[in-house]
Design a protein around this motif. Structure first.
Motif, PDB file in Angstrom:
ATOM      1  N   MET A 185      28.562 110.835  31.241  1.00 32.06           N
ATOM      2  CA  MET A 185      29.314 109.675  30.240  1.00 32.06           C
ATOM      3  C   MET A 185      28.408 108.305  30.307  1.00 32.06           C
ATOM      4  SD  MET A 185      33.188 110.465  29.881  1.00 32.06           S
ATOM      5  CE  MET A 185      33.813 111.975  30.049  1.00 32.06           C
ATOM      6  N   ARG A 186      28.442 107.644  29.160  1.00 28.01           N
ATOM      7  CA  ARG A 186      28.070 106.279  29.042  1.00 28.01           C
ATOM      8  C   ARG A 186      28.855 105.554  28.288  1.00 28.01           C
ATOM      9  NH1 ARG A 186      25.285 104.318  24.992  1.00 28.01           N
ATOM     10  NH2 ARG A 186      24.779 105.523  23.462  1.00 28.01           N
ATOM     11  N   PHE A 187      28.946 104.067  28.502  1.00 33.19           N
ATOM     12  CA  PHE A 187      29.644 103.084  27.667  1.00 33.19           C
ATOM     13  C   PHE A 187      29.158 103.324  26.120  1.00 33.19           C
ATOM     14  CE2 PHE A 187      29.438  98.830  25.380  1.00 33.19           C
ATOM     15  CZ  PHE A 187      31.047  98.794  25.712  1.00 33.19           C
ATOM     16  N   ASP A 188      30.232 103.298  25.425  1.00 34.92           N
ATOM     17  CA  ASP A 188      29.917 103.509  23.893  1.00 34.92           C
ATOM     18  C   ASP A 188      30.364 102.138  23.190  1.00 34.92           C
ATOM     19  OD1 ASP A 188      28.976 105.412  21.697  1.00 34.92           O
ATOM     20  OD2 ASP A 188      30.840 104.483  20.853  1.00 34.92           O
ATOM     21  N   HIS A 189      31.567 101.832  23.505  1.00 36.26           N
ATOM     22  CA  HIS A 189      31.975 100.552  22.736  1.00 36.26           C
ATOM     23  C   HIS A 189      33.326  99.953  23.274  1.00 36.26           C
ATOM     24  CE1 HIS A 189      34.328 103.571  20.132  1.00 36.26           C
ATOM     25  NE2 HIS A 189      35.167 102.489  20.070  1.00 36.26           N
ATOM     26  N   VAL A 190      33.669  98.797  23.046  1.00 34.87           N
ATOM     27  CA  VAL A 190      35.042  98.189  23.293  1.00 34.87           C
ATOM     28  C   VAL A 190      35.505  98.015  22.134  1.00 34.87           C
ATOM     29  CG1 VAL A 190      34.047  95.960  23.599  1.00 34.87           C
ATOM     30  CG2 VAL A 190      36.157  96.787  24.568  1.00 34.87           C
ATOM     31  N   GLY A 191      37.029  98.390  21.714  1.00 37.96           N
ATOM     32  CA  GLY A 191      37.715  98.153  20.705  1.00 37.96           C
ATOM     33  C   GLY A 191      38.484  97.130  20.656  1.00 37.96           C
ATOM     34  N   ILE A 192      38.481  95.970  19.561  1.00 39.73           N
ATOM     35  CA  ILE A 192      38.990  94.702  19.635  1.00 39.73           C
ATOM     36  C   ILE A 192      39.839  94.647  18.430  1.00 39.73           C
ATOM     37  CG2 ILE A 192      38.759  92.394  19.507  1.00 39.73           C
ATOM     38  CD1 ILE A 192      35.888  92.900  20.796  1.00 39.73           C
ATOM     39  N   ALA A 193      41.190  94.483  18.659  1.00 35.77           N
ATOM     40  CA  ALA A 193      42.223  94.220  17.728  1.00 35.77           C
ATOM     41  C   ALA A 193      41.926  92.965  17.037  1.00 35.77           C
ATOM     42  CB  ALA A 193      43.463  94.812  17.929  1.00 35.77           C
ATOM     43  N   THR A 194      42.072  92.734  15.752  1.00 35.07           N
ATOM     44  CA  THR A 194      41.933  91.340  15.300  1.00 35.07           C
ATOM     45  C   THR A 194      42.584  91.382  14.079  1.00 35.07           C
ATOM     46  OG1 THR A 194      40.301  89.643  14.509  1.00 35.07           O
ATOM     47  CG2 THR A 194      39.718  91.952  14.248  1.00 35.07           C
ATOM     48  N   ARG A 195      42.930  90.319  13.429  1.00 32.45           N
ATOM     49  CA  ARG A 195      43.673  89.952  12.042  1.00 32.45           C
ATOM     50  C   ARG A 195      42.544  89.594  11.045  1.00 32.45           C
ATOM     51  NH1 ARG A 195      48.659  91.808  12.200  1.00 32.45           N
ATOM     52  NH2 ARG A 195      49.907  91.459  13.763  1.00 32.45           N
ATOM     53  N   ASP A 196      41.279  88.928  11.626  1.00 33.92           N
ATOM     54  CA  ASP A 196      40.301  88.543  10.887  1.00 33.92           C
ATOM     55  C   ASP A 196      38.661  89.135  11.356  1.00 33.92           C
ATOM     56  OD1 ASP A 196      38.239  87.105   9.295  1.00 33.92           O
ATOM     57  OD2 ASP A 196      39.453  85.171   9.550  1.00 33.92           O
ATOM     58  N   ALA A 197      38.467  90.495  11.016  1.00 40.91           N
ATOM     59  CA  ALA A 197      37.278  90.953  11.443  1.00 40.91           C
ATOM     60  C   ALA A 197      36.019  90.309  10.863  1.00 40.91           C
ATOM     61  CB  ALA A 197      37.192  92.355  10.922  1.00 40.91           C
ATOM     62  N   ASP A 198      36.076  89.850   9.561  1.00 43.38           N
ATOM     63  CA  ASP A 198      34.853  89.204   9.091  1.00 43.38           C
ATOM     64  C   ASP A 198      34.556  87.744   9.803  1.00 43.38           C
ATOM     65  OD1 ASP A 198      34.369  90.918   7.195  1.00 43.38           O
ATOM     66  OD2 ASP A 198      35.822  89.665   5.694  1.00 43.38           O
ATOM     67  N   THR A 199      35.636  86.755  10.195  1.00 41.84           N
ATOM     68  CA  THR A 199      35.495  85.883  11.172  1.00 41.84           C
ATOM     69  C   THR A 199      34.942  86.151  12.431  1.00 41.84           C
ATOM     70  OG1 THR A 199      36.811  84.590   9.909  1.00 41.84           O
ATOM     71  CG2 THR A 199      36.391  83.915  12.025  1.00 41.84           C
ATOM     72  N   LEU A 200      35.399  87.140  12.990  1.00 41.25           N
ATOM     73  CA  LEU A 200      34.928  87.379  14.170  1.00 41.25           C
ATOM     74  C   LEU A 200      33.710  88.213  14.591  1.00 41.25           C
ATOM     75  CD1 LEU A 200      36.292  87.353  17.116  1.00 41.25           C
ATOM     76  CD2 LEU A 200      37.395  89.645  16.818  1.00 41.25           C
ATOM     77  N   GLU A 204      33.574  97.188  18.664  1.00 40.46           N
ATOM     78  CA  GLU A 204      34.090  97.715  17.463  1.00 40.46           C
ATOM     79  C   GLU A 204      35.460  96.659  17.095  1.00 40.46           C
ATOM     80  OE1 GLU A 204      36.466 101.921  16.052  1.00 40.46           O
ATOM     81  OE2 GLU A 204      36.792 100.962  18.291  1.00 40.46           O
ATOM     82  N   LEU A 205      35.483  96.103  15.816  1.00 38.82           N
ATOM     83  CA  LEU A 205      36.358  95.186  15.344  1.00 38.82           C
ATOM     84  C   LEU A 205      37.139  96.046  14.482  1.00 38.82           C
ATOM     85  CD1 LEU A 205      34.201  92.313  14.475  1.00 38.82           C
ATOM     86  CD2 LEU A 205      35.258  93.010  16.595  1.00 38.82           C
ATOM     87  N   LEU A 206      38.881  96.153  14.753  1.00 41.03           N
ATOM     88  CA  LEU A 206      39.629  96.695  14.111  1.00 41.03           C
ATOM     89  C   LEU A 206      40.572  95.922  13.550  1.00 41.03           C
ATOM     90  CD1 LEU A 206      40.213  98.994  17.371  1.00 41.03           C
ATOM     91  CD2 LEU A 206      39.055  99.785  14.972  1.00 41.03           C
ATOM     92  N   GLU A 207      40.491  95.679  12.276  1.00 39.18           N
ATOM     93  CA  GLU A 207      41.727  94.954  11.272  1.00 39.18           C
ATOM     94  C   GLU A 207      42.346  95.658  10.455  1.00 39.18           C
ATOM     95  OE1 GLU A 207      41.501  91.536   8.149  1.00 39.18           O
ATOM     96  OE2 GLU A 207      39.753  92.016   8.740  1.00 39.18           O
ATOM     97  N   PRO A 208      43.769  95.525  10.360  1.00 39.45           N
ATOM     98  CA  PRO A 208      44.658  96.305   9.639  1.00 39.45           C
ATOM     99  C   PRO A 208      44.224  95.830   8.077  1.00 39.45           C
ATOM    100  CG  PRO A 208      45.841  95.589  11.521  1.00 39.45           C
ATOM    101  CD  PRO A 208      44.601  94.966  11.600  1.00 39.45           C
TER     102      PRO A 208
END
Length: 130
Positions: free
Chosen positions: A1-16, A50-54
């Motif tokens: 296995m290797r590192f793939d990504h870190v998921g980040i919860a946000t309310r503003d994916a564009d700005t981040l 990985e930016l995750l915006e609802p």
């Protein structure tokens, strides 16, 4: 296995995405709407953010609940594996609680499965098969 990504919860994916793109020289590698989320992957060269915006603040799902409970921030760590089902079997054999008993479709067309943080030191771990 290797590192793939870190998921980040946000309310503003564009700005981040703009901020991280500038700070880390991380261009957008992929963007899609998936499972009620705007999902943006930024390429770090050796993995992704990985930016995750609802799409809807009132929406159901893990990310809106996480944002309501914890606020924006790191949601999960993902490790690439050539076989998610086999990785789940190994976790199961070692008594790790699973969120997903079998692989399921994930963003970017990948197969994914999650391990429960109660068994992994408080970290939500995702297995990803490209």
């Amino acid at each position: 296995m290797r590192f793939d990504h870190v998921g980040i919860a946000t309310r503003d994916a564009d700005t981040l995405a703009d901020l991280f793109g500038t700070l880390f020289d991380a261009p957008v590698a992929h963007r899609e709407t998936f499972d009620g989320l705007d999902v943006t992957f930024l390429d770090l060269g050796n993995g992704y953010l990985e930016l995750l915006e609802p799409l809807d603040d009132e929406g159901e799902g893990a990310i809106p609940r996480y944002l309501d409970r914890e606020g924006p921030g790191i949601h999960h760590v993902a490790l690439e594996t050539p076989d998610v089902a086999a990785a789940l079997d190994t976790a199961r054999e070692h008594g790790v609680a699973l969120v997903d008993e079998t692989p399921r479709p994930g963003a970017w067309g990948h197969e994914v499965a999650f391990l429960h943080p109660k068994s992994t030191g408080g970290v939500l771990v995702e297995f990803v098969e490209h």
